[in-house]
Design a protein around this motif. Sequence first.
Motif, mmCIF file in Angstrom:
data_model
loop_
_atom_site.group_PDB
_atom_site.id
_atom_site.type_symbol
_atom_site.label_atom_id
_atom_site.label_comp_id
_atom_site.label_asym_id
_atom_site.label_seq_id
_atom_site.Cartn_x
_atom_site.Cartn_y
_atom_site.Cartn_z
ATOM 1 N N MET A 116 101.813 -8.172 -5.583
ATOM 2 C CA MET A 116 100.423 -8.155 -6.412
ATOM 3 C C MET A 116 100.356 -6.944 -7.500
ATOM 4 S SD MET A 116 96.560 -8.121 -5.198
ATOM 5 C CE MET A 116 96.880 -9.652 -4.206
ATOM 6 N N GLY A 123 97.295 -11.636 -8.853
ATOM 7 C CA GLY A 123 96.909 -10.724 -9.955
ATOM 8 C C GLY A 123 97.569 -10.975 -11.026
ATOM 9 N N TYR A 124 98.384 -11.713 -11.272
ATOM 10 C CA TYR A 124 99.239 -12.112 -12.648
ATOM 11 C C TYR A 124 98.817 -14.091 -12.782
ATOM 12 C CZ TYR A 124 101.583 -7.712 -13.015
ATOM 13 O OH TYR A 124 101.789 -6.376 -13.125
ATOM 14 N N LYS A 179 91.295 -6.477 -3.703
ATOM 15 C CA LYS A 179 90.552 -6.599 -4.884
ATOM 16 C C LYS A 179 90.533 -5.350 -5.937
ATOM 17 C CE LYS A 179 86.284 -8.719 -4.760
ATOM 18 N NZ LYS A 179 86.276 -9.370 -5.987
ATOM 19 N N ARG A 194 94.186 -5.807 -7.548
ATOM 20 C CA ARG A 194 94.192 -7.220 -8.379
ATOM 21 C C ARG A 194 93.036 -7.117 -9.490
ATOM 22 N NH1 ARG A 194 91.872 -10.383 -5.077
ATOM 23 N NH2 ARG A 194 93.409 -11.546 -4.258
ATOM 24 N N GLU A 195 91.944 -6.481 -9.322
ATOM 25 C CA GLU A 195 90.945 -6.319 -10.425
ATOM 26 C C GLU A 195 90.612 -5.210 -10.873
ATOM 27 O OE1 GLU A 195 87.625 -8.898 -8.877
ATOM 28 O OE2 GLU A 195 89.249 -9.966 -7.532
ATOM 29 N N GLY A 196 90.060 -4.284 -9.925
ATOM 30 C CA GLY A 196 89.566 -2.812 -10.265
ATOM 31 C C GLY A 196 90.636 -1.949 -11.089
ATOM 32 N N LEU A 197 92.139 -2.263 -10.739
ATOM 33 C CA LEU A 197 93.035 -1.455 -11.439
ATOM 34 C C LEU A 197 93.975 -2.321 -12.451
ATOM 35 C CD1 LEU A 197 94.302 0.749 -8.384
ATOM 36 C CD2 LEU A 197 92.478 1.122 -10.099
ATOM 37 N N ALA A 198 93.229 -3.473 -12.873
ATOM 38 C CA ALA A 198 94.002 -4.503 -13.690
ATOM 39 C C ALA A 198 94.524 -4.087 -14.805
ATOM 40 C CB ALA A 198 93.232 -5.771 -13.709
ATOM 41 N N ALA A 199 93.945 -3.014 -15.303
ATOM 42 C CA ALA A 199 94.691 -2.412 -16.947
ATOM 43 C C ALA A 199 95.643 -1.623 -16.645
ATOM 44 C CB ALA A 199 93.346 -1.531 -17.489
ATOM 45 N N ASN A 200 96.097 -1.182 -15.306
ATOM 46 C CA ASN A 200 97.193 -0.205 -15.097
ATOM 47 C C ASN A 200 98.622 -0.778 -14.962
ATOM 48 O OD1 ASN A 200 95.621 2.669 -14.401
ATOM 49 N ND2 ASN A 200 94.549 0.912 -13.863
ATOM 50 N N ALA A 208 89.998 -14.112 -10.676
ATOM 51 C CA ALA A 208 91.496 -13.494 -11.043
ATOM 52 C C ALA A 208 92.539 -14.463 -10.098
ATOM 53 C CB ALA A 208 91.430 -12.233 -10.244
#
Lengths: 440, 440
Positions: free
Chosen positions: B212, B337-338, B140, B143-149, B333
């Motif tokens: 991921m 992750g994509y 999580k 996939r979500e918490g670091l999704a901007a990286n 999500a």
Amino acid sequence: MSEIRVGILGLGTIGLGAARILIEQQNLMARRLGKKLILVAAADRSLDRDFGLDLSGVRLTDDANDVVTADDVDLVIELIGGYEPARTFVATAIEHGKHVVTANKALIAKHGEELFPLAENHGVAIGFEAAVGGGIPCLKALREGLAANAVESVYGILNGTCNFILTKMENEGADYAAVLKEAQELGYAETDPTFDVEGIDTAHKLSILASMAFGSKIKFDEVFTEGISKIGAADIEAVAELGYRIKLLGIAKPHCINGEEKVEMRVHPTLVPLSAQLAQVSDSYNAVMISGDFVEHTVYTGRGAGERPTASAVIADVMDIARVASGGVKYLAPPMGYVASERQELATLPMADVQCEYYLRFMVQDESGVIAAIGSILADHHISLEAVSQKERHATQAVAVIMLTHATTEGNLQAAISRITLLASVQEDVLILRKESFGV
Amino acid sequence: MSEIRVGILGLGTIGLGAARILIEQQNLMARRLGKKLILVAAADRSLDRDFGLDLSGVRLTDDANDVVTADDVDLVIELIGGYEPARTFVATAIEHGKHVVTANKALIAKHGEELFPLAENHGVAIGFEAAVGGGIPCLKALREGLAANAVESVYGILNGTCNFILTKMENEGADYAAVLKEAQELGYAETDPTFDVEGIDTAHKLSILASMAFGSKIKFDEVFTEGISKIGAADIEAVAELGYRIKLLGIAKPHCINGEEKVEMRVHPTLVPLSAQLAQVSDSYNAVMISGDFVEHTVYTGRGAGERPTASAVIADVMDIARVASGGVKYLAPPMGYVASERQELATLPMADVQCEYYLRFMVQDESGVIAAIGSILADHHISLEAVSQKERHATQAVAVIMLTHATTEGNLQAAISRITLLASVQEDVLILRKESFGV
């Protein structure tokens, strides 16, 4: 591909970081999200400067109201900080049907209980992952990843400035004032460092974590708060010899006392065993340790501040909200981890009732019998000792006597200390530090 | 209050843990979720035993097909493990319109690329947080918490059995075989420990993390995999003297070589500096370190296995899915992750092209000149040395020569080693360990 149009309030460090991600990472995020995030507007008081970033195509304004009421903005990122005018702008954005993402722990800690229902009534989301733990997705972990657990404790190193100062004091044997000055010169501490070094920032964050962990209302004003400004190089050294390191911790635990649920919340410099994971978290890193009845101990570590890490957390919230934007915020986990009607008005456990182990430093005239006199008062209060040490003996100067106690309540300890400071050979400035044990 | 009806396949350790949460934590989860999770059915081959849990009200069957096709089941938790029949049951559940949550890393690593599109076609979700890192919500986070990286690296201590063995070998100075036997007696290692100790379990998990992180297809078969069975007590001691600790790590990094994106994936015992966060993760704890271009370094630590921690992760997935169940899985999500169409067929970087620093242990006859001869061959291959040590000198016995190299490619190193083992005074069993540096 559908679009989510974003406006930013405040183009300071974090605001520019958020803008940078939205611009530079647009394609990557679209691949993850299946939607495009578009930065359409940004407000800042000072626009006549080099942002170090190509903001052409972004509507720049010096009036935040233009952004929070704009028809072409779906989501507002508030990065002004502080209570006001941030609170007014956020409320206005919500009333105009805009989702809000913020890194503002002060705002959430103080006004969250007013803003959450406002957002719920308007069918919009409030994201604030960046308010606690900087880049670490620790609120998401607590709210969603550990949602099947009754939370048993939360321990956090939540303020990078304090952790930087304490690390440097230890590494260099330097005193607090010298290191603070250096941190200020490096930009790691504010000119007025009170919020950081006196534990207020940590208390803001802890009150949010505690509320989310236990389903209680946020009660920032009731957090017991002590900062690090009284810690000296000698304390850090003395503590190290005993196998500990001093960290400014935020600590929250649930209690059930005579059938009534209460929440323990405290922020203070804490003796952490050198072998604990939290003892290894140095410099400006943050860490949160969350323990649950099923998951046992978990620890989350990362940068607690800074342009890029904080912006990472801000934009993660934006992506979470963008994912459900077409369907409604009911598809998101509730902001505080419990549905609104189930969030309770739990009482805060009075500090006097909190159980701790203590590190006590008495400055005494080296008269024979003074340690026995202190020990006798502690024994009167049923406080037993784990260790006693007295470093150097000077006939004329006060010397430090250090004692580690077994567990007792804060109220009992303070009562004993009041009596001890009445002893003629004990000076008044007793240093009281609390000590914690950890499973990991 | 709306309900999500859950069926469990497999009432082993984790299955009973999941059942226990669903039963004991029902009220707490309803407060968080605003919905009720109801355990309606469970399948196991052996029903005639004491489950240590009140399962009255739960339909028990010895035929998993009854659960995966049942009209009154909305979500199936697969906890059988292994490739088959788990795969068939999961596919059948999906085809019957049921969401699936699993802790089965082997299944996802090997058959994920077939199951994800199947689930997407049927409009159901697949959750597998518990497949990697046990109770730690690390998928999580990624996939979500670091999704901007853009993810820059993933390092994981992903197998509790190996970490337990390595910790015990270090603490007790004991050899691998003795500690493995003890771990087996304690139930920490399987009777056939191959999957764990040879790194296959870690490779399963790493292939999921890498996919991921980088938006690539899962390529478990292409993970370079070495286990811990060749590590001796002497190696652990020698490494400690150099300031390192041996951990079995899964490592994934992205590369762009001549414009082509490639993924580096490797599992092997690794020298970790004692000061690194990952070096502090002991016993059966797991940890994942994820670094991104904005967030910098983040580390997630917790129990990697066990009934209760793993069940915590399983039920977190159930809650995530329950939250969107009425609206559709598009509000979650994407599982990897994509969005599906953006997941790429990236090539795996050949191990020969991977750059590492190395710890080399040569057993040599103590003839004068042998270190010079080894050094000369390494120099031929442009491999420079950071340190050389030779412990004891016996005229008649082979002695260990230890070398730490600077970075070179695996292909180059292996070519040099092939030549070195041709030297008459060097024995064939060269121990090659790889060494990593970390930012935290």
